[in-house]
Structure formats: structure tokens, C-alpha cells
Design a protein around this motif. Structure first.
Motif, mmCIF file in Angstrom:
data_model
loop_
_atom_site.group_PDB
_atom_site.id
_atom_site.type_symbol
_atom_site.label_atom_id
_atom_site.label_comp_id
_atom_site.label_asym_id
_atom_site.label_seq_id
_atom_site.Cartn_x
_atom_site.Cartn_y
_atom_site.Cartn_z
ATOM 1 N N THR A 101 0.926 -1.102 -0.251
ATOM 2 C CA THR A 101 0.113 -0.128 -0.042
ATOM 3 C C THR A 101 1.002 1.246 -0.049
ATOM 4 O OG1 THR A 101 -0.102 -0.196 2.497
ATOM 5 C CG2 THR A 101 -1.876 -1.116 1.048
ATOM 6 N N VAL A 102 0.616 1.973 -0.818
ATOM 7 C CA VAL A 102 1.434 3.407 -0.944
ATOM 8 C C VAL A 102 0.477 4.630 -0.802
ATOM 9 C CG1 VAL A 102 3.014 4.797 -2.595
ATOM 10 C CG2 VAL A 102 3.046 2.136 -2.278
ATOM 11 N N ARG A 103 0.763 5.725 -0.356
ATOM 12 C CA ARG A 103 0.051 6.968 -0.196
ATOM 13 C C ARG A 103 1.117 7.910 -0.226
ATOM 14 N NH1 ARG A 103 -5.137 6.247 2.396
ATOM 15 N NH2 ARG A 103 -5.447 8.634 1.574
ATOM 16 N N ARG A 104 0.619 9.036 -1.286
ATOM 17 C CA ARG A 104 1.328 10.246 -1.181
ATOM 18 C C ARG A 104 0.632 11.372 -0.631
ATOM 19 N NH1 ARG A 104 3.064 13.065 -6.892
ATOM 20 N NH2 ARG A 104 3.971 15.098 -6.013
ATOM 21 N N ILE A 105 1.424 11.933 0.134
ATOM 22 C CA ILE A 105 0.908 13.375 0.855
ATOM 23 C C ILE A 105 1.634 14.601 0.310
ATOM 24 C CG2 ILE A 105 0.505 14.528 2.927
ATOM 25 C CD1 ILE A 105 0.920 11.910 4.400
ATOM 26 N N ALA A 138 -0.178 3.423 5.486
ATOM 27 C CA ALA A 138 0.077 2.685 4.325
ATOM 28 C C ALA A 138 1.342 2.150 4.540
ATOM 29 C CB ALA A 138 0.155 3.457 3.280
ATOM 30 N N ASN A 139 1.946 1.228 3.843
ATOM 31 C CA ASN A 139 2.987 0.797 4.006
ATOM 32 C C ASN A 139 4.396 1.697 3.449
ATOM 33 O OD1 ASN A 139 1.726 -2.298 2.627
ATOM 34 N ND2 ASN A 139 2.592 -2.234 4.865
ATOM 35 N N VAL A 140 4.190 2.249 2.296
ATOM 36 C CA VAL A 140 5.091 3.458 2.080
ATOM 37 C C VAL A 140 4.267 4.748 1.903
ATOM 38 C CG1 VAL A 140 6.749 4.094 0.295
ATOM 39 C CG2 VAL A 140 6.307 1.648 0.619
ATOM 40 N N VAL A 141 4.867 5.643 2.693
ATOM 41 C CA VAL A 141 4.188 7.051 2.640
ATOM 42 C C VAL A 141 5.338 8.143 1.770
ATOM 43 C CG1 VAL A 141 3.441 9.094 3.909
ATOM 44 C CG2 VAL A 141 2.857 6.494 4.542
ATOM 45 N N VAL A 142 4.827 8.703 0.793
ATOM 46 C CA VAL A 142 5.611 9.657 0.178
ATOM 47 C C VAL A 142 5.126 11.066 0.501
ATOM 48 C CG1 VAL A 142 6.383 10.529 -2.060
ATOM 49 C CG2 VAL A 142 6.063 8.108 -1.644
ATOM 50 N N GLY A 143 5.889 11.769 1.368
ATOM 51 C CA GLY A 143 5.345 13.057 1.559
ATOM 52 C C GLY A 143 6.288 14.139 0.994
ATOM 53 N N ASP A 144 5.404 14.687 0.187
ATOM 54 C CA ASP A 144 6.243 15.473 -0.842
ATOM 55 C C ASP A 144 6.370 17.101 -0.426
ATOM 56 O OD1 ASP A 144 7.415 16.260 -3.238
ATOM 57 O OD2 ASP A 144 5.790 16.298 -4.440
ATOM 58 N N GLU A 145 7.571 17.570 -0.335
ATOM 59 C CA GLU A 145 7.721 19.090 0.031
ATOM 60 C C GLU A 145 7.117 19.251 1.541
ATOM 61 O OE1 GLU A 145 5.842 21.276 -3.129
ATOM 62 O OE2 GLU A 145 7.924 21.732 -3.735
ATOM 63 N N ILE A 180 7.622 2.784 6.007
ATOM 64 C CA ILE A 180 8.616 3.704 5.741
ATOM 65 C C ILE A 180 7.971 5.203 5.295
ATOM 66 C CG2 ILE A 180 8.896 2.744 3.395
ATOM 67 C CD1 ILE A 180 11.912 3.921 3.454
ATOM 68 N N VAL A 181 8.561 6.307 5.768
ATOM 69 C CA VAL A 181 8.212 7.440 5.357
ATOM 70 C C VAL A 181 9.253 7.927 4.331
ATOM 71 C CG1 VAL A 181 7.813 10.025 5.919
ATOM 72 C CG2 VAL A 181 6.686 8.077 7.222
ATOM 73 N N MET A 182 9.026 8.307 3.123
ATOM 74 C CA MET A 182 10.081 9.041 2.380
ATOM 75 C C MET A 182 9.648 10.395 2.290
ATOM 76 S SD MET A 182 11.197 5.838 -0.194
ATOM 77 C CE MET A 182 12.516 7.154 -0.996
ATOM 78 N N ALA A 183 10.295 11.454 2.722
ATOM 79 C CA ALA A 183 9.911 12.674 2.571
ATOM 80 C C ALA A 183 10.729 13.540 1.709
ATOM 81 C CB ALA A 183 9.774 13.351 3.999
ATOM 82 N N THR A 184 10.392 14.395 1.097
ATOM 83 C CA THR A 184 11.437 15.251 0.359
ATOM 84 C C THR A 184 11.063 16.869 0.681
ATOM 85 O OG1 THR A 184 9.466 16.099 -1.423
ATOM 86 C CG2 THR A 184 10.652 13.879 -1.806
ATOM 87 N N GLN A 185 12.233 17.472 0.818
ATOM 88 C CA GLN A 185 11.984 18.989 1.231
ATOM 89 C C GLN A 185 12.933 19.798 0.384
ATOM 90 O OE1 GLN A 185 12.834 19.852 5.072
ATOM 91 N NE2 GLN A 185 15.081 19.424 5.106
#
Length: 352
Positions: A101-105, A138-145, A180-185
Motif C-alpha cells: 500500500t502506497v500513499r502520497r501526501i 500505508a506501507n510506503v508514505v511519500v511526503g512531498d515537500e 517507511i516515510v520518504m519525505a522530500t524537502q
């Protein structure tokens, strides 16, 4: 408003529960041992992920390798760089490579904490409150900016990243592993950004920067991405259950007393140096140990050596440190301070 999207869905449930699952490597008093079969599994999964990710992220094998290291160590990853260098693409590539499961924020100034964690809504028909999970489930959370959201919203991630659970209205819900949280900034000097709180930065196992590609890699990028994105053709090469097995196997990689003392010496020296006004935390030491175990396993070893610690000291420690005013005036970075620490701390003579 900030947006959340679900990029892929599996047939598993949301993983809601009432107690937290232990983090990687927690609660085990036994001496870690990793067998040949476990190392084979780790190598196989790593090779498949490397192949899939480098087909999209061209010319950045070390960045991809560090990303996989953090995943296998059960940590979270912060990707910091200027706009347009592929931060979000890296996060989406890893997410697309795993059948989970993947969610993008999309973090924005008006994103609310409840958008991240979830909210209890009153059901008039049932005459009771019902919990609606937020994007963090979710299993993989993509936090954009991530640093475009307010500090209050950023802090909504604190409990979930450290304890792998969410508490809303007094009820605790367990997050499903792997998580896992993968966040970009963007760099904090960019317009419209808020600096991440120290407690938030400390929960990311590592921070990496993409950097600009080499001219040859950029030319390849124009050829491969010019008409369509390779991400569209990417299919999962592993699944959530396999990643859980890999994370467990990595936690059993042997770290000798000398290696553990080496890590303690590094973080202790960071707290004593005048180049920093805030040194590395005990959590930083734990993250460095776990990441070193994962890196050793990727190298095909069942034990950690000092080289593993040295390779990861910069990505794991630098973003947690706060430079002194003298260091800032000298325009030195915390990564340079970590390099100095590695020179100052004696390397243990024995790795096993």
C-alpha cells in the motif's frame, strides 16, 4: 488544501489495531546471527530493487543504494535538494517497486494534522464515532515537500514515525509493517518553507541529496524521459512480506562490541565538539547501528565493519546536528563536521 493520493492498493486490510508493533531489532536480547540463506535473500531483493530503480533514476547508483539501505534497516528517509532534480521521482520509484500500500501526501501550508493521521467522524445512523484513517496508514508514505506544511502538521508524523502507531481521540491504532516515510524537502532558504523541528529531523534515519546529474546522465535522461516516463512501465519486484523478512534478517547482522563502542565514541565526540551546539542523540546512535547492519548485508557480510559506519555517518548524522555560530560564520556544513569527527575518533582494530 493539501492532497493525499493512493498510488497502489493491495488486498491486505488497513492494519488498524490497538497496540504498537515493535520497531526493527527491538526486544531481542539474543546475539544476532545472519545465515547464508538470509544473506542470499537480502542480496536477491537488493539486486531486484537496484535494477528497477536505476532504470528510472539514472546516474545515481549511490543514492539508490542508500535508499535501499534505509528501507532494509526499517528507517525513514529525508530527501533534500533544490526543485527539479528528481526527489519525488526517487520516492515514487521505490514505492512503485514494492507491491504494497502506497500513499502520497502533498504537504501545503493549509494541510491539517487530521489529514495525515485520520479523524473520528460521528455516524448518525449508527449513533457512534467512526475512525477514518488518514494518509499515514500505508506501507510506503511519500511526503512531498514536507517543509511547506506548518510545524504543527509536520509534528503529526512524530508518533507514527517513532512508534509506528497513531493515537486519535485516546485510541491507538497500529501501523502495518513494513512502514517507511520518504519525505522530500526543499532547502530552507527557498520561498514558502518552514524548517523541520529538531525532533522531526531526528526521526529520519538518513538524509540524502540528489545533486545535479552528470552531463552524460542528463543526456540519457533526455532520451529516456523525453517522450514518456520510465516510471509508467515500472512493475513491483518484491512485496511487503518479503521486505518484512529482509528487515528482520538485517536486524540479526552481527555488530561487535568494538563496533558499538566506535558508534558511541562518534556520537559522544559530536556532543563535545565546539563546532556544534547540538550533537547526535542516542536515537542517532541506534539509527547508525541499524543502517550499518543493512549496509553490511548489502555488501554480502554477516557482520559490520568500521567502513560501514564511516560510509553512513554523514547521511545518518549530519541532518540532526546543529552548527555553532562559529561554524556558520565559517560557512561550514554539518556534513563537514561529521567528516572531522571521523578523522578524530580512533577506528577499532577488530571488526568481529
Amino acid at each position: 488544501m493539501g492532497t493525499t493520493t493512493e498510488d497502489s492498493v493491495t488486498t491486505t486490510d488497513t492494519g488498524l489495531g490497538t497496540t504498537a508493533s515493535p520497531g526493527p531489532g527491538a526486544g531481542s536480547g539474543a546475539t544476532p546471527t545472519t545465515g547464508a540463506a538470509d544473506l542470499g535473500l537480502i542480496h536477491d531483493v537488493a539486486e531486484r530493487l537496484m535494477g528497477a530503480m536505476t532504470s528510472v533514476i539514472e546516474g545515481k547508483p549511490e543514492v539508490v543504494r542508500t535508499t535501499i539501505t534505509v528501507l532494509f534497516a526499517g528507517g525513514h528517509l529525508l530527501i533534500e535538494d533544490v526543485p527539479g532534480v528528481g526527489k519525488t521521482m526517487l520516492a515514487k520509484t521505490l514505492a512503485r517497486s514494492i507491491d504494497a500500500t502506497v500513499r502520497r501526501i502533498q504537504f501545503t501550508p493549509d494541510l491539517l494534522p487530521s489529514d495525515v493521521t485520520g479523524v473520528s467522524i460521528f455516524n448518525q445512523d449508527a449513533r457512534r464515532f467512526e475512525f477514518r484513517p488518514g494518509a499515514i496508514f500505508a506501507n510506503v508514505v511519500v511526503g512531498d515537500e514536507i517543509n511547506r506544511a506548518s510545524p504543527k502538521t509536520q509534528s503529526a508524523l512524530l508518533e507514527s514515525m517513532e512508534e509506528r502507531q497513531v493515537t486519535v481521540d485516546g485510541t491507538t491504532y497500529t501501523l502495518q509493517a513494513p512502514f517507511i516515510v520518504m519525505a522530500t524537502q526543499n532547502p530552507i532558504e527557498m520561498e514558502g518553507t518552514y524548517p523541520l523541528p529538531e525532533a522531526q529531523r531526528d526521526r529520519f534515519m538518513a538524509r540524502i541529496s540528489m545533486g545535479y546529474p552528470a552531463p552524460s546522465a542528463e543526456l540519457d535522461l533526455l532520451e529516456s524521459h523525453g517522450s514518456s516516463s520510465p516510471l509508467d512501465a515500472l512493475t513491483p519486484v518484491t512485496d511487503a512480506d518479503t521486505i518484512n523478512r529482509v528487515v528482520h534478517a538485517v536486524s540479526q547482522v552481527h555488530a561487535s562490541p568494538a563496533i558499538r563502542q566506535y558508534i558511541v565514541d562518534l556520537v559522544t565526540r559530536s556532543r563535545a565538539t565546539t563546532a556544534l551546539r547540538l550533537g547526535a542523540s542516542p536515537r542517532a546512535a541506534l539509527h547508525l547501528l541499524r543502517a550499518s547492519r543493512a549496509y553490511a548485508a548489502l555488501e554480502g557480510r554477516d557482520h559490520v565493519i568500521p567502513d560501514d559506519v564511516q560510509v553512513l555517518a554523514g547521511p545518518v548524522l549530519a541532518h540532526r546536528l546543529m552548527p555553532s555560530s562559529e561554524t556558520q560564520l565559517a560557512r561550514r556544513t554539518t556534513a563537514e563536521v561529521v567528516t572531522d569527527l571521523l578523522r578524530q575518533v580512533p577506528v577499532p582494530p577488530s571488526a568481529r
